[in-house]
Design an enzyme around this catalytic site. Structure first.
Site, PDB file in Angstrom:
ATOM      1  N   LYS A   1     -11.703  -1.811   6.835  1.00 40.34           N
ATOM      2  CA  LYS A   1     -10.441  -2.069   7.543  1.00 40.34           C
ATOM      3  C   LYS A   1      -9.550  -0.873   7.216  1.00 40.34           C
ATOM      4  O   LYS A   1      -8.901  -0.819   6.174  1.00 40.34           O
ATOM      5  CB  LYS A   1      -9.818  -3.377   7.047  1.00 40.34           C
ATOM      6  CG  LYS A   1      -8.977  -4.110   8.080  1.00 40.34           C
ATOM      7  CD  LYS A   1      -7.798  -3.328   8.593  1.00 40.34           C
ATOM      8  CE  LYS A   1      -6.630  -3.347   7.636  1.00 40.34           C
ATOM      9  NZ  LYS A   1      -5.566  -2.375   8.031  1.00 40.34           N
TER      10      LYS A   1
ATOM     11  N   GLU B   1      -7.754   1.159  -6.483  1.00 40.04           N
ATOM     12  CA  GLU B   1      -7.039   2.412  -6.746  1.00 40.04           C
ATOM     13  C   GLU B   1      -5.645   2.235  -6.162  1.00 40.04           C
ATOM     14  O   GLU B   1      -5.484   2.165  -4.935  1.00 40.04           O
ATOM     15  CB  GLU B   1      -7.772   3.591  -6.118  1.00 40.04           C
ATOM     16  CG  GLU B   1      -9.108   3.834  -6.809  1.00 40.04           C
ATOM     17  CD  GLU B   1      -9.948   4.935  -6.172  1.00 40.04           C
ATOM     18  OE1 GLU B   1     -11.153   4.987  -6.468  1.00 40.04           O
ATOM     19  OE2 GLU B   1      -9.394   5.724  -5.383  1.00 40.04           O
TER      20      GLU B   1
ATOM     21  N   CYS C   1      -1.296   9.750  -3.893  1.00 40.29           N
ATOM     22  CA  CYS C   1      -1.103   8.823  -5.016  1.00 40.29           C
ATOM     23  C   CYS C   1      -1.051   9.556  -6.338  1.00 40.29           C
ATOM     24  O   CYS C   1      -0.410   9.115  -7.278  1.00 40.29           O
ATOM     25  CB  CYS C   1      -2.240   7.807  -5.033  1.00 40.29           C
ATOM     26  SG  CYS C   1      -3.843   8.600  -5.186  1.00 40.29           S
TER      27      CYS C   1
ATOM     28  N   GLU D   1       7.580   4.049  -7.444  1.00 42.93           N
ATOM     29  CA  GLU D   1       6.836   4.966  -6.573  1.00 42.93           C
ATOM     30  C   GLU D   1       7.547   5.063  -5.215  1.00 42.93           C
ATOM     31  O   GLU D   1       7.810   4.044  -4.575  1.00 42.93           O
ATOM     32  CB  GLU D   1       5.413   4.457  -6.350  1.00 42.93           C
ATOM     33  CG  GLU D   1       4.601   5.411  -5.481  1.00 42.93           C
ATOM     34  CD  GLU D   1       3.216   4.870  -5.101  1.00 42.93           C
ATOM     35  OE1 GLU D   1       3.134   3.739  -4.589  1.00 42.93           O
ATOM     36  OE2 GLU D   1       2.232   5.594  -5.314  1.00 42.93           O
TER      37      GLU D   1
HETATM   38  P1  NAD Z   1      -0.880  -0.463   1.652  1.00 46.05           P
HETATM   39  O1  NAD Z   1      -1.197  -1.217   0.419  1.00 46.05           O
HETATM   40  O2  NAD Z   1       0.338  -0.818   2.397  1.00 46.05           O
HETATM   41  O3  NAD Z   1      -2.070  -0.575   2.712  1.00 46.05           O
HETATM   42  C1  NAD Z   1      -3.380  -0.180   2.388  1.00 46.05           C
HETATM   43  C2  NAD Z   1      -4.351  -0.975   3.240  1.00 46.05           C
HETATM   44  O4  NAD Z   1      -4.264  -2.338   2.877  1.00 46.05           O
HETATM   45  C3  NAD Z   1      -4.081  -0.905   4.733  1.00 46.05           C
HETATM   46  O5  NAD Z   1      -5.317  -0.833   5.408  1.00 46.05           O
HETATM   47  C4  NAD Z   1      -3.380  -2.236   5.012  1.00 46.05           C
HETATM   48  O6  NAD Z   1      -3.519  -2.689   6.322  1.00 46.05           O
HETATM   49  C5  NAD Z   1      -4.113  -3.145   4.048  1.00 46.05           C
HETATM   50  N1  NAD Z   1      -3.389  -4.344   3.644  1.00 46.05           N
HETATM   51  C6  NAD Z   1      -2.060  -4.512   3.494  1.00 46.05           C
HETATM   52  N2  NAD Z   1      -1.788  -5.769   3.059  1.00 46.05           N
HETATM   53  C7  NAD Z   1      -2.982  -6.403   2.927  1.00 46.05           C
HETATM   54  C8  NAD Z   1      -3.370  -7.724   2.513  1.00 46.05           C
HETATM   55  N3  NAD Z   1      -2.481  -8.627   2.122  1.00 46.05           N
HETATM   56  N4  NAD Z   1      -4.681  -8.007   2.495  1.00 46.05           N
HETATM   57  C9  NAD Z   1      -5.605  -7.084   2.853  1.00 46.05           C
HETATM   58  N5  NAD Z   1      -5.302  -5.845   3.275  1.00 46.05           N
HETATM   59  C10 NAD Z   1      -4.004  -5.504   3.305  1.00 46.05           C
HETATM   60  O7  NAD Z   1      -0.872   1.069   1.229  1.00 46.05           O
HETATM   61  P2  NAD Z   1      -0.529   2.335   2.138  1.00 46.05           P
HETATM   62  O8  NAD Z   1       0.931   2.304   2.427  1.00 46.05           O
HETATM   63  O9  NAD Z   1      -1.501   2.384   3.269  1.00 46.05           O
HETATM   64  O10 NAD Z   1      -0.875   3.535   1.147  1.00 46.05           O
HETATM   65  C11 NAD Z   1       0.021   4.059   0.238  1.00 46.05           C
HETATM   66  C12 NAD Z   1      -0.218   3.469  -1.134  1.00 46.05           C
HETATM   67  O11 NAD Z   1      -1.553   3.686  -1.529  1.00 46.05           O
HETATM   68  C13 NAD Z   1       0.621   4.123  -2.223  1.00 46.05           C
HETATM   69  O12 NAD Z   1       1.084   3.133  -3.090  1.00 46.05           O
HETATM   70  C14 NAD Z   1      -0.365   5.016  -2.938  1.00 46.05           C
HETATM   71  O13 NAD Z   1      -0.031   5.329  -4.259  1.00 46.05           O
HETATM   72  C15 NAD Z   1      -1.602   4.214  -2.840  1.00 46.05           C
HETATM   73  N6  NAD Z   1      -2.789   5.064  -2.982  1.00 46.05           N
HETATM   74  C16 NAD Z   1      -3.474   5.028  -4.167  1.00 46.05           C
HETATM   75  C17 NAD Z   1      -4.581   5.853  -4.346  1.00 46.05           C
HETATM   76  C18 NAD Z   1      -5.340   5.893  -5.656  1.00 46.05           C
HETATM   77  O14 NAD Z   1      -6.384   6.528  -5.702  1.00 46.05           O
HETATM   78  N7  NAD Z   1      -4.859   5.272  -6.714  1.00 46.05           N
HETATM   79  C19 NAD Z   1      -4.985   6.684  -3.315  1.00 46.05           C
HETATM   80  C20 NAD Z   1      -4.259   6.696  -2.134  1.00 46.05           C
HETATM   81  C21 NAD Z   1      -3.165   5.863  -1.979  1.00 46.05           C
HETATM   82  O1  6OD Z   2     -10.136  12.521  -4.812  1.00 50.17           O
HETATM   83  C1  6OD Z   2     -10.387  11.308  -4.741  1.00 50.17           C
HETATM   84  O2  6OD Z   2     -11.527  10.857  -4.853  1.00 50.17           O
HETATM   85  C2  6OD Z   2      -9.277  10.378  -4.501  1.00 50.17           C
HETATM   86  N1  6OD Z   2      -9.596   9.064  -4.504  1.00 50.17           N
HETATM   87  C3  6OD Z   2      -8.046  10.854  -4.259  1.00 50.17           C
HETATM   88  C4  6OD Z   2      -6.900  10.062  -4.064  1.00 50.17           C
HETATM   89  C5  6OD Z   2      -5.810  10.600  -3.510  1.00 50.17           C
HETATM   90  C6  6OD Z   2      -4.641   9.805  -3.329  1.00 50.17           C
HETATM   91  O3  6OD Z   2      -3.815  10.008  -2.474  1.00 50.17           O
END
Ligand code: NAD
Ligand code: 6OD
Length: 486
Positions: free
Chosen positions: A178, A254, A288, A390
């Site tokens: 998804k 993550e 992130c 964040e």
């Molecule tokens: P988000 O949590 O809003 O959405 C991520 C995904 O989850 C989307 O596909 C969304 O549709 C889905 N989603 C939302 N609510 C849901 C629910 N209740 N059940 C199931 N699916 C659901 O995140 P975003 O805004 O798309 O991304 C930004 C966030 O992601 C930031 O907080 C960032 O730090 C984090 N992020 C973390 C990493 C990591 O490696 N730690 C990497 C990239 C992004």
């Molecule tokens: O490099 C990766 O494997 C990874 N998961 C990066 C995450 C980036 C976050 O925005």
């Protein structure tokens, strides 16, 4: 205008409900296309297809053949490199060099690395004594976990989705993805690659749509989904964990970060400025692992702030293909509202705005896009919202520090623990600091330098579990022991 359909059982299909939603360009808010809005019917169909493939040709495929097929997927991504770059540029509006050099190549690499790893991991075995003297042999085998629900975000769509799909398929699982509703393009395109290289129907499925009370949540609650791997906000992780608890489904998360960049006075100054600039502002701060809190040793503070300010003020706004453009918009108007609300909060909390703090004045259609200025603040206490929470935007707060002990306390005083970047020429200090900061990933004199064999993940509220290299096998396989009485 393109319509992005679901990819279920090897076919591109519309929603049973016929529902569509708009995908708008972050660059200028024009409508780029429409996306099929999935719901329970599509989730059910995709999970059923994934279960069938698991117990069909994919499940029976010898490892060598599966590995070769995943190499073919990687080559297929490389063959369609320009299409993937165009898809991600349209969806995210990010500069060409970021997408073409950093993000899309990882799409191919994520398949290759795990295809190779599953071929090369030894199994553990123990020979044991038994009372009759004959003994017994124990050995462990890894079996696929089953159908993996992959829920991915928008900030580096292909990289982050394939970082999960690559190891899941390499381990013999099937997936239902998804993708974020903001970035439907590359997950859809990957369906074409899967078909082109002969991956059996049902192995890779995509259901588009939203999260809460929609396709995302329905996937996390589906009885026939065996495990869920999620990248996104910590708050969403909490919701998914609750949903997964009902079926005792395993999760790998993550999540968010509020990462510290730590600059010691003995650093290579130019490298540190450039490194912190990249870590705070690449991808318009929507990484992130990015730095939103910068701590600079006092003797260097004023000079560092001035240099980072100059660097921010030199960014060139523009479309991905525009000559010299190196800075893109935020993903959406909604995300811009969130980031701008933090820009306002910083001022309300008494920040000194070193640069930025608002919306750039851009010509023509770009004025309608989700643009914000790169922003630096100083002078806030650690309790300020923009220092604690964040933001996921192009901004950072910079604060001076006087000792290693002090900066360790500052860096660790946060609920997140994803990454740190440390800038020093003193190797002993680098090792001491790396051991002291409570994060999953520490970079010294670098940032986002990735060896895909290494453990990757967040400490504290930045995640659950580690993926990368053999660690991915821990999540994507069921490790079973076999005991043979000799
Ligand atoms: P988000 O949590 O809003 O959405 C991520 C995904 O989850 C989307 O596909 C969304 O549709 C889905 N989603 C939302 N609510 C849901 C629910 N209740 N059940 C199931 N699916 C659901 O995140 P975003 O805004 O798309 O991304 C930004 C966030 O992601 C930031 O907080 C960032 O730090 C984090 N992020 C973390 C990493 C990591 O490696 N730690 C990497 C990239 C992004
Ligand atoms: O490099 C990766 O494997 C990874 N998961 C990066 C995450 C980036 C976050 O925005």
């Amino acid at each position: 205008m393109q319509t992005f359909q679901h990819f279920i059982n090897g076919q591109f299909v519309a929603s049973a409900s016929g529902k569509l939603f708009d995908k708008r360009s972050p660059l200028d808010n024009t409508r780029l296309g429409q996306v099929a809005e999935g719901g329970q019917a599509e989730v059910n169909a995709a999970v059923a297809a994934a279960q069938a493939a698991l117990h069909g040709p994919w499940g029976r495929m010898p490892t060598d053949q599966r590995v070769a097929m995943l190499h073919a997927v990687a080559d297929g991504i490389t063959r369609r490199f320009d299409d993937f770059v165009a898809a991600e540029e349209a969806d995210t509006g990010q500069p060409h060099h970021v997408i073409a050099h950093a993000f899309v190549p990882r799409g191919a690499a994520n398949f290759k690395i795990f295809a190779d790893i599953v071929k090369n991991v030894p199994a553990e075995s123990f020979v044991m004594d038994t009372p009759d003297g004959a003994g017994a042999l124990n050995y462990a085998i890894r079996r696929p976990k089953g159908v993996i629900g992959v829920i991915s975000p928008w900030n580096a769509p292909l990289l982050l989705m394939t970082w999960k799909v690559g190891p899941a398929l390499a381990c013999g699982n099937t997936v239902v993805v998804k993708p974020s509703e903001e970035t439907p393009a590359s997950a859809t395109l990957l369906g074409e690659v899967m078909n082109a290289v002969g991956v059996p129907p049902g192995v890779y499925n995509v259901v588009h749509g939203f999260g809460p009370d929609a396709a995302g949540e329905q996937l996390t609650r589906h009885d026939d989904v065996d495990a869920i791997t999620f990248t996104g906000e910590t708050r969403t992780g909490t919701a998914i964990m609750k949903a997964a608890a009902d079926g005792i489904r395993d999760v790998s998360f993550e999540l968010g970060g509020k990462n510290a960049g730590i600059v010691f006075a003995d650093c290579d100054f130019d490298a540190a400025v450039e490194g912190i600039f990249r870590s705070a502002f690449m991808n318009t701060g929507q990484v992130c692992l990015g730095t939103e809190r910068v701590y600079v040793e006092r003797p260097l503070f004023e000079r560092f702030v001035a240099a980072l300010k100059r660097r921010c003020e030199a960014v060139k706004y523009g479309r991905p293909g525009d000559a010299g453009s190196n800075y893109g918009p935020l993903i959406s108007q909604e995300h811009r509202r969130k980031v701008l609300s933090y820009y306002a909060k910083a001022v309300a909390e008494g920040a000194n705005v070193v640069t930025g703090g608002g919306v750039p004045d851009l010509p023509g259609l770009l004025a309608e896009g989700a643009w914000v200025q790169p922003t630096i603040w100083t002078g806030l206490p650690e309790t300020a919202a923009v220092v604690r929470e964040e933001i996921f935007g192009p901004c950072c707060h910079i604060r001076p520090f006087d000792s290693e002990d002090e900066v360790v306390v500052l860096a660790n005083a946060n609920r997140y623990g994803l990454s740190t970047t440390i800038w020093t020429e003193n190797l002993k200090r680098a090792h001491r600091m790396a051991a002291a900061v409570a994060v999953g990933i520490t970079w010294v004199n670098s940032w986002f330098l990735r060896d895909l064999r290494t453990p990757f993940g967040g400490s504290k509220q930045s995640g659950i579990g580690r993926e990368g290299g053999v660690h991915s096998l821990e999540f994507y396989t069921d490790l079973r022991n076999v005991c043979i009485k000799l």
